[in-house]
Design an enzyme around this catalytic site. Structure first.
Site, PDB file in Angstrom:
ATOM      1  N   SER A  33      -3.801  -8.131   1.100  1.00  0.00           N
ATOM      2  CA  SER A  33      -2.530  -8.532   0.517  1.00  0.00           C
ATOM      3  C   SER A  33      -1.332  -8.282   1.436  1.00  0.00           C
ATOM      4  CB  SER A  33      -2.298  -7.761  -0.792  1.00  0.00           C
ATOM      5  OG  SER A  33      -2.211  -6.358  -0.547  1.00  0.00           O
ATOM      6  N   LYS A  70       6.288  -3.576   3.821  1.00  0.00           N
ATOM      7  CA  LYS A  70       5.677  -4.342   2.727  1.00  0.00           C
ATOM      8  C   LYS A  70       6.479  -4.163   1.445  1.00  0.00           C
ATOM      9  CE  LYS A  70       1.181  -5.092   0.455  1.00  0.00           C
ATOM     10  NZ  LYS A  70      -0.247  -4.684   0.414  1.00  0.00           N
ATOM     11  N   SER A  81      -6.743  -4.283   2.315  1.00  0.00           N
ATOM     12  CA  SER A  81      -5.524  -5.068   2.528  1.00  0.00           C
ATOM     13  C   SER A  81      -4.692  -4.666   3.739  1.00  0.00           C
ATOM     14  CB  SER A  81      -4.647  -5.010   1.268  1.00  0.00           C
ATOM     15  OG  SER A  81      -5.259  -5.709   0.218  1.00  0.00           O
TER      16      SER A  81
END
Length: 505
Positions: A157, A82, A181
């Site tokens: 997210s 990420k 998330s």
């Protein structure tokens, strides 16, 4: 073995074949890089592909094996990282224009640990800007699509991380979980995602959203794969003041034990408040089926009430924006990142204002404004202070429930993956995607999402994945993995499918 087959293997199987010399790490890395080139134009999971770095790491693993050096359990296995996790020498944007082009001079602790373990980092993946969102539509670099249905969200997210794993672009990924998330994206893409106990994984080198909530964690297509990655990244870090100086829970052992499907002696609490009105029928049906499977495996399943969970959404959307308004103040056009209006005419304050106007997206601005208001003079006690009191009440609800239950369960999210664009102009509907995940985040306890089947969603052509959330007391991450592995053994693995990408070569 064809390259397309390599991308379907689990991380556990890939590592074993690399260690045995049946596959080279370079061969595995190239297969996944080829897969990214083939399908990522449709998925948009990757923001940066580090082909040179991935191949160099893979070559190092192959050299160590050839020289008879010991390899870690995941050496040579590819991973999607990420873009909120700092990587030395590789662009890190946090999904924001304000950091576009920023090349960090250091690695986050978890990045360093993965490099030391020989995990091959393929590149950085998409996310909601500064981890603020539930659909990856708030990214400054365009939305990511769900590999099960390209018109739908992969969650957020950490949607780039979940989509990369579900699309067979990487067998493993790292996400971060502030209010859900990791768990919500895992649920809607049919993979496994775990939020560790707060402080169980170092936050050093994570670009901060909400410091009392942010927690990095692993994604995988199986529970064992996820546990193996957890074991690599977990542990005490003196660089992180919130890091817990305690032994890492035996998550891999628990995952292996749970796979036998015996939950005798375990008491599972179904949280009454995390269900009912607003939950899709298919989601509730899948959850009830999973509860029945838990009973079949010997667990005692009881209903528990956590009355303060109903206030979690309101409390979270005061605490998290308040901490964000403080954390994002560092993006001032002076130290690093974007700089707009530096023409000798504008004052420093005007340069800051112009830079933030150009660099921050609408959702980030919204949360900064909410947080600044909540922390302002005369309102701190009425808003932020009250929200922290509610947070304490939620923690007490968990403590009371865990007096009689070993774990608690619920759906991870009230719906299957919703359509891209469906909620982007309705913040409250978007925030509701985190209804089930917020309590565990506020309490700092571990929680995992494991596939629980598929459901027919309103207006969907394909069946879409549904997850089961398993929550445990702080530092009892191993309980999450044990129960999740048992559920997986009973209900099977969903991530052998990516219907929207079937036939992609």
């Amino acid at each position: 073995m064809p390259d397309t087959d390599l991308t379907r293997l689990t991380a556990t199987d890939l590592a074993a074949k690399i260690a045995a010399g049946d596959l080279s790490a370079v061969e595995v890395a190239n297969a996944h890089l080829d897969r990214i080139r083939a399908v990522d134009g449709d998925v948009n999971a990757f923001l940066t592909i580090d082909e040179d770095g991935a191949i160099a790491c893979a070559e190092s693993v192959d050299d160590k094996r050839a020289n008879g050096e010991p390899l870690s359990p995941l050496a040579g296995v590819p991973l999607a990282l990420k873009d909120v996790v700092v990587t030395r020498g590789l662009q890190t944007t946090s999904g924001s224009k304000i950091l576009e082009g920023w090349i960090p001079p250091y690695d986050a602790t978890i990045t360093r640990k993965m490099r030391e373990a020989g995990i091959v980092i393929l590149g950085k993946v998409n996310m909601d800007e500064f981890a603020m969102g539930s659909s990856t539509e708030n990214s400054a670099f365009g939305p990511t699509s769900n590999p099960w249905d390209l018109t739908r969200t992969p969650g957020g997210s950490s949607g780039g991380s979940s989509a990369a794993v579900a699309a067979f672009e990487a067998p493993l990924a790292i996400g971060t979980d502030t209010g859900g998330s990791i768990r919500q994206p895992a649920a809607v893409t049919g993979i496994v995602g775990h939020k560790p106990t707060y402080g169980g994984v170092s936050r050093y080198g994570l670009i901060a959203f909400s410091s009392s909530l942010d927690q990095a964690g692993p994604f995988g297509r199986t529970v064992l794969d996820t546990a193996l990655l957890h074991e690599v990244i977990a542990g005490y870090d003196p660089c992180d003041s919130t890091s817990l100086d305690v032994p890492v829970p035996p998550v891999v052992t628990a995952a292996r034990e749970g796979a036998h499907g015996d939950l005798s002696g375990l008491t599972v609490g179904v949280v009454k408040e995390l269900g009912g009105e607003g939950y899709e029928p298919g989601v509730e049906a899948a959850a009830k089926n999973a509860y029945a499977k838990l009973e079949e495996m010997g667990a005692k399943v009881v209903e528990v009430s956590c009355p303060n969970f109903g206030y979690a959404l309101a409390a979270y959307y005061l605490i998290a924006p308040s901490e964000a308004s403080s954390n994002l103040a560092r993006f001032d056009a002076v130290r690093y990142g974007l700089r707009v209006g530096d023409d000798g005419i504008h004052s420093l304050e005007e340069v800051m204002s112009l830079t933030r106007e150009a660099g921050f997206g609408p959702e980030v601005k919204r949360r900064i404004m909410i947080g600044t208001y909540a922390l302002s003079s005369g309102y701190y006690d009425a808003y932020y202070g009250q929200a922290q009191k509610v947070r304490t009440l939620i923690s007490r609800d968990f403590a009371a429930a865990f007096e009689t239950c070993d774990v608690l369960v619920s759906p991870p999210t009230p719906t299957t993956a919703f359509k891209l664009g469906e909620r982007v102009n309705d913040p409250m509907a978007m925030y509701a995607a985190d209804l089930c995940t917020l309590p565990a985040s506020l309490a700092g306890i571990p929680a995992i999402s494991v596939p629980a089947g598929v459901a027919k969603a309103p207006g969907a052509g394909n069946d879409l994945p549904v997850g089961l959330q398993i929550m445990a007391p702080a530092l009892a991450d191993d309980r999450c993995y044990r129960v999740a592995a048992a559920v997986e053994a009973s209900l099977g693995v969903l991530a052998d499918r990516a219907p929207a990408l079937e036939g992609s070569k």
